[in-house]
Design a protein around this motif. Structure first.
Motif, short mmCIF file in Angstrom:
data_model
loop_
_atom_site.label_atom_id
_atom_site.label_comp_id
_atom_site.label_asym_id
_atom_site.label_seq_id
_atom_site.Cartn_x
_atom_site.Cartn_y
_atom_site.Cartn_z
N LEU A 13 12.29 -4.71 -12.91
CA LEU A 13 11.09 -3.86 -12.82
C LEU A 13 9.86 -4.70 -12.51
O LEU A 13 9.01 -4.30 -11.70
N HIS A 14 9.76 -5.87 -13.13
CA HIS A 14 8.59 -6.73 -12.91
C HIS A 14 8.53 -7.23 -11.46
O HIS A 14 7.45 -7.37 -10.90
N GLN A 15 9.70 -7.48 -10.86
CA GLN A 15 9.68 -7.88 -9.45
C GLN A 15 9.28 -6.70 -8.56
O GLN A 15 8.59 -6.87 -7.55
N TRP A 16 9.70 -5.51 -8.93
CA TRP A 16 9.34 -4.29 -8.20
C TRP A 16 7.83 -4.02 -8.28
O TRP A 16 7.19 -3.66 -7.30
N THR A 17 7.25 -4.23 -9.48
CA THR A 17 5.82 -3.98 -9.67
C THR A 17 4.96 -5.22 -9.39
O THR A 17 3.74 -5.18 -9.52
N ALA A 18 5.62 -6.33 -9.04
CA ALA A 18 4.95 -7.58 -8.63
C ALA A 18 4.05 -8.15 -9.72
O ALA A 18 2.98 -8.69 -9.43
N ASP A 19 4.48 -8.06 -10.97
CA ASP A 19 3.73 -8.70 -12.05
C ASP A 19 4.62 -9.69 -12.81
O ASP A 19 4.47 -9.90 -14.01
N HIS A 20 5.54 -10.31 -12.06
CA HIS A 20 6.41 -11.32 -12.65
C HIS A 20 5.75 -12.69 -12.57
O HIS A 20 4.75 -12.87 -11.87
N SER A 21 6.33 -13.65 -13.30
CA SER A 21 5.72 -14.98 -13.36
C SER A 21 6.73 -16.07 -13.01
O SER A 21 6.60 -17.21 -13.45
N TRP A 22 7.74 -15.75 -12.21
CA TRP A 22 8.75 -16.72 -11.81
C TRP A 22 8.91 -16.70 -10.30
O TRP A 22 8.60 -15.71 -9.63
N HIS A 23 9.41 -17.81 -9.75
CA HIS A 23 9.59 -17.93 -8.31
C HIS A 23 10.76 -17.06 -7.86
O HIS A 23 11.81 -17.04 -8.49
N VAL A 24 10.58 -16.35 -6.75
CA VAL A 24 11.63 -15.50 -6.18
C VAL A 24 11.91 -15.96 -4.75
O VAL A 24 10.98 -16.21 -3.98
N ASN A 25 13.19 -16.05 -4.40
CA ASN A 25 13.59 -16.40 -3.04
C ASN A 25 13.78 -15.11 -2.23
O ASN A 25 14.87 -14.52 -2.23
N TYR A 26 12.70 -14.65 -1.59
CA TYR A 26 12.76 -13.41 -0.83
C TYR A 26 13.43 -13.63 0.53
O TYR A 26 13.28 -14.69 1.12
N PRO A 27 14.15 -12.61 1.03
CA PRO A 27 14.57 -11.38 0.35
C PRO A 27 15.78 -11.67 -0.54
O PRO A 27 16.58 -12.56 -0.25
N VAL A 28 15.91 -10.91 -1.63
CA VAL A 28 17.00 -11.14 -2.56
C VAL A 28 17.49 -9.81 -3.12
O VAL A 28 16.71 -8.89 -3.36
N VAL A 29 18.80 -9.70 -3.27
CA VAL A 29 19.39 -8.53 -3.92
C VAL A 29 19.14 -8.64 -5.42
O VAL A 29 19.42 -9.69 -6.03
N LEU A 30 18.61 -7.59 -6.03
CA LEU A 30 18.33 -7.59 -7.46
C LEU A 30 19.61 -7.44 -8.28
O LEU A 30 20.66 -7.09 -7.76
N GLY A 31 19.49 -7.69 -9.58
CA GLY A 31 20.58 -7.40 -10.50
C GLY A 31 21.31 -8.61 -11.03
O GLY A 31 21.94 -9.35 -10.28
N HIS A 32 21.23 -8.82 -12.35
CA HIS A 32 21.93 -9.94 -12.97
C HIS A 32 22.72 -9.53 -14.21
O HIS A 32 23.31 -10.38 -14.88
N GLU A 33 22.78 -8.25 -14.52
CA GLU A 33 23.58 -7.75 -15.64
C GLU A 33 24.75 -6.96 -15.05
O GLU A 33 24.60 -5.78 -14.74
N PHE A 34 25.91 -7.59 -14.90
CA PHE A 34 26.94 -6.90 -14.13
C PHE A 34 28.35 -7.29 -14.55
O PHE A 34 28.58 -8.34 -15.14
N GLY A 35 29.25 -6.40 -14.20
CA GLY A 35 30.67 -6.64 -14.41
C GLY A 35 31.47 -5.95 -13.35
O GLY A 35 30.99 -5.02 -12.68
N GLY A 36 32.72 -6.39 -13.16
CA GLY A 36 33.57 -5.78 -12.15
C GLY A 36 34.93 -6.45 -12.08
O GLY A 36 35.36 -7.13 -13.01
N HIS A 37 35.60 -6.26 -10.92
CA HIS A 37 36.94 -6.79 -10.71
C HIS A 37 36.91 -7.91 -9.67
O HIS A 37 36.23 -7.80 -8.66
#
Length: 341
Positions: free
Chosen positions: A45-69
């Motif tokens: 959400l903070h990257q979406w609203t642009a009030d984050h305080s960390w470096h981002v490598n744009y463009p980037v796919v969001l999401g770090h809470e995940f599981g799968g096969h």
């Protein structure tokens, strides 16, 4: 083959959209994961609203809470097979030779890059994951819940590893977001009495916190903090996204107490830290997690000792990411979960 992905493409506010991306190529020590569920984090959400305080490598796919096969394995990957049910840690890129990594604290490696800001994350159908990041998911743990292993690990690190809680301690959690509620739940598992503090706008999320056996407070928490002996709470967990809550924490904590700061607050402090000195208080930052924490948390989730179902406000297809983000941003749900299409 292309898949829909939620992409943060620029630093300006609102620079998130659905894009079609190619299936990733994997290296010899990677697996290709077909994502089943991915949680929306406050940092997304903070990257979406642009009030984050960390470096981002744009463009980037969001999401770090995940599981799968697992659907493909690199040539040097051992111990895993196609079809395995897994969740992934967030440290996508680390320096194997750094002092932090070699001591097992790769979460503190200064060169670390995480999914969803440093490299492409999991708000899409396929994600490339280093095999070292994987943890097995027991069959009884559904992915809707397993994908929230990561925020549970953030809470475990803050409350168990980086605090010194004892049964009977009185703990105040500032901020009833996902991390705040999970910190409160962890503190309850440690045998603490817990109150969680929010604003009038947080009433819905505070009601959910009650399901974890917490007292809920809107406004002044000082009466609760001083209820036992007048001196303050044993531990304050600052899980809010504003710097001013640290000032509140210093007021609420007892002499020789403990403050665990897990919430990011990019604003300048603008207040004195003298109370920290005068009260002989320990201020402890807490960031991310490592392998043994993940194993512990998966065991807690699989056994039912830690139940994340109350915080899940709904599951949306990734193409409806905007509604899922808005629901969290407005406080209508604690946690949104996405499902790739």
């Amino acid at each position: 083959m292309k898949s829909a992905a939620v992409v943060n493409y620029a630093p300006e506010k609102g620079s998130v959209e659905i894009r079609e991306i190619d299936k990733p190529e994997i290296g010899e020590e990677d697996v290709l994961l077909e994502v089943v569920n991915v949680g929306v984090c406050g940092s997304d959400l903070h990257q979406w609203t642009a009030d984050h305080s960390w470096h981002v490598n744009y463009p980037v796919v969001l999401g770090h809470e995940f599981g799968g096969h697992i659907i493909a394995l690199g040539s040097r990957v051992t111990g895993w097979k196609e079809g395995d049910r897994v969740v992934s840690e967030t440290a996508a890129v680390i320096d194997p030779n750094s002092a932090m990594t070699r001591s097992g604290l790769y979460n503190l490696d200064p060169s670390r890059k995480g999914f969803g800001y440093g490299v492409n994350g999991a708000m899409t159908k396929y994600v490339r994951v280093p095999a070292r990041c994987l943890h097995r998911v027991p069959d009884q743990l559904v992915f809707e819940q397993a994908c929230l292993t990561e925020p549970c690990c953030v809470a475990f690190n803050a409350v168990v590893e980086n605090s010194r809680l004892k049964p009977g301690d009185r703990v105040i959690v500032l901020g009833p977001g996902t991390i705040g509620i999970l910190c409160a739940a962890m503190a309850r598992l440690c045998g603490a009495e817990v109150a969680i503090v929010g604003l009038e706008a947080d009433k819905h999320r505070l009601d959910i916190a009650k399901q974890y056996g917490c007292e809920t407070i809107i406004g002044d928490a000082m009466p609760w903090a001083t209820q036992r002996d007048g001196l303050g709470a044993d531990c304050i967990i600052d899980a809010a996204g504003a710097s001013i809550t640290l000032k509140m924490a210093m007021q609420l904590v007892r002499p020789k107490g403990h403050i665990a700061k897990v919430g990011w607050g990019p604003q300048p402090l603008g207040f004195s830290l003298d109370q920290l000195v005068q009260k002989n208080v320990t201020l402890q930052g807490s960031f991310s997690h490592n392998w043994p924490i993940w194993e512990r948390v998966i065991a807690l989730l699989a056994s039912g000792q830690l139940d994340v179902k109350p915080i899940i406000g709904g599951v949306w297809p990734v193409t409806e990411w905007h509604e899922a983000f808005e629901k969290m941003h407005k406080g209508e749900v604690v946690k949104s979960v996405l499902k790739p299409v």
